[in-house]
Design an enzyme around this catalytic site. Structure first.
Site, PDB file in Angstrom:
ATOM      1  N   ASP A  67       7.461  24.693   6.006  1.00  0.00           N
ATOM      2  CA  ASP A  67       6.708  25.115   4.815  1.00  0.00           C
ATOM      3  C   ASP A  67       5.219  24.818   4.937  1.00  0.00           C
ATOM      4  O   ASP A  67       4.782  24.102   5.840  1.00  0.00           O
ATOM      5  CB  ASP A  67       7.287  24.457   3.550  1.00  0.00           C
ATOM      6  CG  ASP A  67       7.611  22.973   3.740  1.00  0.00           C
ATOM      7  OD1 ASP A  67       7.063  22.365   4.685  1.00  0.00           O
ATOM      8  OD2 ASP A  67       8.403  22.427   2.963  1.00  0.00           O
ATOM      9  N   ASP A 136      14.097  16.164  -6.053  1.00  0.00           N
ATOM     10  CA  ASP A 136      14.852  17.089  -6.910  1.00  0.00           C
ATOM     11  C   ASP A 136      15.926  17.847  -6.121  1.00  0.00           C
ATOM     12  O   ASP A 136      16.536  18.783  -6.627  1.00  0.00           O
ATOM     13  CB  ASP A 136      13.907  18.081  -7.610  1.00  0.00           C
ATOM     14  CG  ASP A 136      13.164  18.989  -6.632  1.00  0.00           C
ATOM     15  OD1 ASP A 136      13.337  18.817  -5.401  1.00  0.00           O
ATOM     16  OD2 ASP A 136      12.422  19.873  -7.093  1.00  0.00           O
ATOM     17  N   HIS A 138      15.373  19.405  -3.100  1.00  0.00           N
ATOM     18  CA  HIS A 138      14.921  20.545  -2.281  1.00  0.00           C
ATOM     19  C   HIS A 138      14.924  20.212  -0.800  1.00  0.00           C
ATOM     20  O   HIS A 138      14.794  19.064  -0.397  1.00  0.00           O
ATOM     21  CB  HIS A 138      13.545  21.056  -2.728  1.00  0.00           C
ATOM     22  CG  HIS A 138      12.369  20.168  -2.463  1.00  0.00           C
ATOM     23  ND1 HIS A 138      11.469  19.807  -3.445  1.00  0.00           N
ATOM     24  CD2 HIS A 138      11.912  19.581  -1.335  1.00  0.00           C
ATOM     25  CE1 HIS A 138      10.522  19.053  -2.925  1.00  0.00           C
ATOM     26  NE2 HIS A 138      10.767  18.885  -1.643  1.00  0.00           N
ATOM     27  N   GLU A 143      13.209  25.039  -3.889  1.00  0.00           N
ATOM     28  CA  GLU A 143      13.384  24.285  -5.126  1.00  0.00           C
ATOM     29  C   GLU A 143      14.710  24.665  -5.801  1.00  0.00           C
ATOM     30  O   GLU A 143      15.233  25.762  -5.566  1.00  0.00           O
ATOM     31  CB  GLU A 143      12.209  24.580  -6.073  1.00  0.00           C
ATOM     32  CG  GLU A 143      10.865  24.069  -5.568  1.00  0.00           C
ATOM     33  CD  GLU A 143      10.669  22.566  -5.768  1.00  0.00           C
ATOM     34  OE1 GLU A 143      11.631  21.784  -5.576  1.00  0.00           O
ATOM     35  OE2 GLU A 143       9.541  22.163  -6.089  1.00  0.00           O
TER      36      GLU A 143
HETATM   37  C1  GLP Z   1       7.919  17.839   0.607  1.00  0.00           C
HETATM   38  C2  GLP Z   1       8.269  18.784   1.753  1.00  0.00           C
HETATM   39  C3  GLP Z   1       9.680  18.591   2.212  1.00  0.00           C
HETATM   40  C4  GLP Z   1       9.970  17.116   2.383  1.00  0.00           C
HETATM   41  C5  GLP Z   1       9.865  16.419   1.059  1.00  0.00           C
HETATM   42  C6  GLP Z   1      10.155  14.932   1.113  1.00  0.00           C
HETATM   43  O1  GLP Z   1       8.111  18.380  -0.650  1.00  0.00           O
HETATM   44  N1  GLP Z   1       8.062  20.141   1.445  1.00  0.00           N
HETATM   45  O2  GLP Z   1       9.911  19.328   3.389  1.00  0.00           O
HETATM   46  O3  GLP Z   1      11.251  16.946   2.900  1.00  0.00           O
HETATM   47  O4  GLP Z   1       8.549  16.600   0.584  1.00  0.00           O
HETATM   48  O5  GLP Z   1       9.002  14.222   1.397  1.00  0.00           O
HETATM   49  P1  GLP Z   1       8.974  12.678   1.706  1.00  0.00           P
HETATM   50  O6  GLP Z   1       9.521  12.502   3.059  1.00  0.00           O
HETATM   51  O7  GLP Z   1       7.515  12.311   1.633  1.00  0.00           O
HETATM   52  O8  GLP Z   1       9.792  12.021   0.658  1.00  0.00           O
END
Ligand code: GLP
Length: 218
Positions: A67, A136, A138, A143
């Site tokens: 992403d 959440d 995702h 989402e």
């Molecule tokens: C973001 C990314 C995800 C990632 C998530 C968790 O929203 N788009 O791909 O897995 O955050 O992030 P973190 O590892 O900082 O908790």
């Protein structure tokens, strides 16, 4: 599905790096699906150390990331391109032209998403997809919704995601409201998926992921 429970964050990162390292060694031109987020930082550090020790060669590896925020230039430190360059690509021998992320600076997000799916297809799909988990539920930026979206698409981020990710920005208002994400199709078509989750805050959502119903809400 195999669940590997680890002692702590370091242990998780090392064991995840073992799995990615094995993939790179066994198939030198693998297509790696990569992820951003704080979860992956030590895992990427570990891969860099193995590269520097002479144990890994990324010269034939191709990578596609999950992403990117819409509207962020690659030079913006909050962009995922910047994150990947800083934390991994600049520190290993992967040719930069073999690293792909959705482009955040585009006029036509739908066209960019279609091009991104075509690119994944042209690479022959993903061998190993690394995933983090949003609070959440995702993956990538898919989402919670009413239906699984198969194709890459532009998404309006959930208020809770904007809040969670605001820790990387100066102000919550600076967090882009939209992002481009790989869809569930390319993720589910990956030959293997490695989901890394750590921290108490994610325990409730992880329980739903592992033991709850299969639903586009999680
Ligand atoms: C973001 C990314 C995800 C990632 C998530 C968790 O929203 N788009 O791909 O897995 O955050 O992030 P973190 O590892 O900082 O908790």
């Amino acid at each position: 599905m195999k669940i590997i429970k680890t002692k702590n964050y370091q242990d998780m990162s090392r064991k995840a790096a073992n799995i990615i390292a094995a993939q790179v060694i066994q198939k030198e031109d693998s297509v790696l699906g990569l992820a951003t987020g704080s979860t992956m930082l030590e895992l990427y550090d570990d891969l860099v150390s193995r590269y520097r020790a002479g144990d890994l060669d990324f010269s034939k590896i191709r990578s596609v990331n999950l992403d990117e925020y819409l509207g962020l230039h690659p030079s913006n430190p909050q962009s995922y391109r910047y994150y990947m360059d800083q934390n991994l690509f600049n520190n290993i021998n992967i040719p930069v032209e073999n690293t792909y992320l959705p482009k955040g600076m585009v006029d036509d997000a739908d066209m960019e998403c279609a091009a991104f799916d075509a690119l994944i297809e042209s690479l022959g799909g993903i061998d190993l997809q690394l995933l983090g988990l949003g609070l959440d539920g995702h993956i990538g930026f898919n989402e919670p919704g009413d239906a699984f979206i198969k194709e890459s698409h532009c998404v309006l981020l959930n208020p809770s995601t904007i809040k969670a990710n605001s820790r990387f920005f100066e102000h919550e208002d600076d967090v882009p409201r939209h992002a481009l994400t790989m869809g569930m199709g390319a993720i589910m078509k990956a030959k293997a998926v490695l989901l890394c989750v750590n921290g108490k805050a994610k325990a409730p959502i992880l329980k739903q992921v592992l033991y709850g119903p299969i639903t586009p809400r999680v």
